[in-house]
Design a protein around this motif. Structure first.
Motif, mmCIF file in Angstrom:
data_model
loop_
_atom_site.group_PDB
_atom_site.id
_atom_site.type_symbol
_atom_site.label_atom_id
_atom_site.label_comp_id
_atom_site.label_asym_id
_atom_site.label_seq_id
_atom_site.Cartn_x
_atom_site.Cartn_y
_atom_site.Cartn_z
ATOM 1 N N ALA A 1 0.837 -1.204 0.000
ATOM 2 C CA ALA A 1 0.000 0.000 0.000
ATOM 3 C C ALA A 1 0.872 1.255 0.000
ATOM 4 N N THR B 1 -3.313 4.457 -2.527
ATOM 5 C CA THR B 1 -4.182 3.499 -1.843
ATOM 6 C C THR B 1 -5.183 4.250 -0.976
ATOM 7 N N VAL C 1 -8.263 -0.437 2.384
ATOM 8 C CA VAL C 1 -7.701 -1.775 2.474
ATOM 9 C C VAL C 1 -8.714 -2.685 3.123
ATOM 10 N N LEU D 1 -6.714 -4.354 -1.985
ATOM 11 C CA LEU D 1 -6.419 -2.934 -1.885
ATOM 12 C C LEU D 1 -7.303 -2.185 -2.883
#
Lengths: 187, 111
Positions: free
Chosen positions: A110, A121, A124, A131
């Protein structure tokens, strides 16, 4: 790594950081750092990091070099967009799955995605190791999204090669073949 | 020679920090602003610390600078991630302008 030895390594690392921040190795710095590290570990009780990573030095070196190049490219790209004339960007959020990835690996990935060209990103999902990545420009139509996802997978593979756990390396599903979110490129 | 190298590195770093600030103002929504807030500023800080380290005579201070750069690499993206995520969840992220949004398929992302 057992929990006990993991804590010992953490204390050693924190002491090292403390001494590094003071800039010189003296008895007072080492003892002070040790005291701070012990208090931190006692108070914060860090959770164990999970399965140990299998670090492959050549792959790690390749990953780091590629990462630095990416960082330069992405900085220049953002610089051009920030200074130049306003352009219409087709941004979007694309998902990418990394089967068998540990929390540590997801974190590194990430982080790397955020610092590399055009991607960031934003969400999550650790339970499915997915992701969600915001891209400044996804390009035209479904092909653009697929190209983007392919390059994200390539990046994930590079991280797994560099420091994946044994589980991530030997995972039966090659990265993200199945279980990807559909809706490829629907506006 | 050292001074020139150090000056070039630091000025480039400063220029990148400036560009990051410009991007923050000029980009249209929260997500693209986070792009501006992470990439150029991270590289910019890296160049500034390297530039400073080049001029250092004592190794100990260079170690401290190295740690500064390392922490920036770890914390910068985390901050951007948290802001982007909060923006998405609160609806302030201008989702409507996105060409693709695969996150919308997952109705309630787990915390």
């Amino acid at each position: 790594m057992t929990r006990r030895s993991g804590t010992a390594v953490l204390v050693a690392w924190l002491t090292l950081v403390w001494v590094g921040l003071w800039g010189s190795v003296t008895a007072a710095n080492v003892l002070g750092g040790l005291a701070v590290a012990l208090v931190l570990v006692r108070v914060l009780r860090p959770s164990p990091a999970g399965a140990p990573a299998v670090v492959s030095p050549p792959a790690l070196l390749r990953f780091v070099l590629r990462f630095l190049v990416d960082l330069v490219v992405s900085s220049l790209q953002v610089a051009r967009l920030a200074v130049g004339r306003r352009v219409e960007l087709r941004s979007g959020i694309v998902s990418v799955q990394v089967p068998g990835a540990s929390d540590t690996l997801l974190t590194v990935l990430a982080d790397a995605i955020t610092l590399t060209p055009g991607t960031l990103t934003v969400e999550v999902d650790a339970s499915t190791a997915t992701l969600y990545v915001h891209a400044l420009d996804v390009g035209e139509g479904p092909e653009g999204v697929q190209r983007l996802r392919a390059s994200l997978r390539e990046q994930a593979r590079a991280v797994v090669r560099a420091m994946g756990t044994a589980e991530a390396r030997s995972h039966p599903t090659p990265l993200g073949r199945t279980g990807d979110r559909r809706r490829e490129g629907q506006p | 020679m050292r001074d020139v190298l150090s000056a070039v590195l630091m000025l480039t770093g400063v220029a990148l920090a400036l560009v990051a600030a410009l991007g923050l103002v000029r980009f249209p929504d929260v997500f693209s602003r986070m792009h501006a807030a992470t990439k150029p500023s991270t590289l910019g800080l890296l160049l500034i610390t390297v530039g400073a380290a080049v001029r250092m005579r004592e190794g100990g201070d260079a170690v401290a600078l190295l740690l500064v750069a390392a922490f920036q690499f770890v914390t910068g993206p985390v901050a951007a991630h948290m802001i982007g995520r909060a923006a998405y969840r609160s609806g302030a992220g201008a989702q409507a302008g996105l060409v693709v949004d695969e996150l919308a398929d997952v109705s309630a992302p787990p915390a």
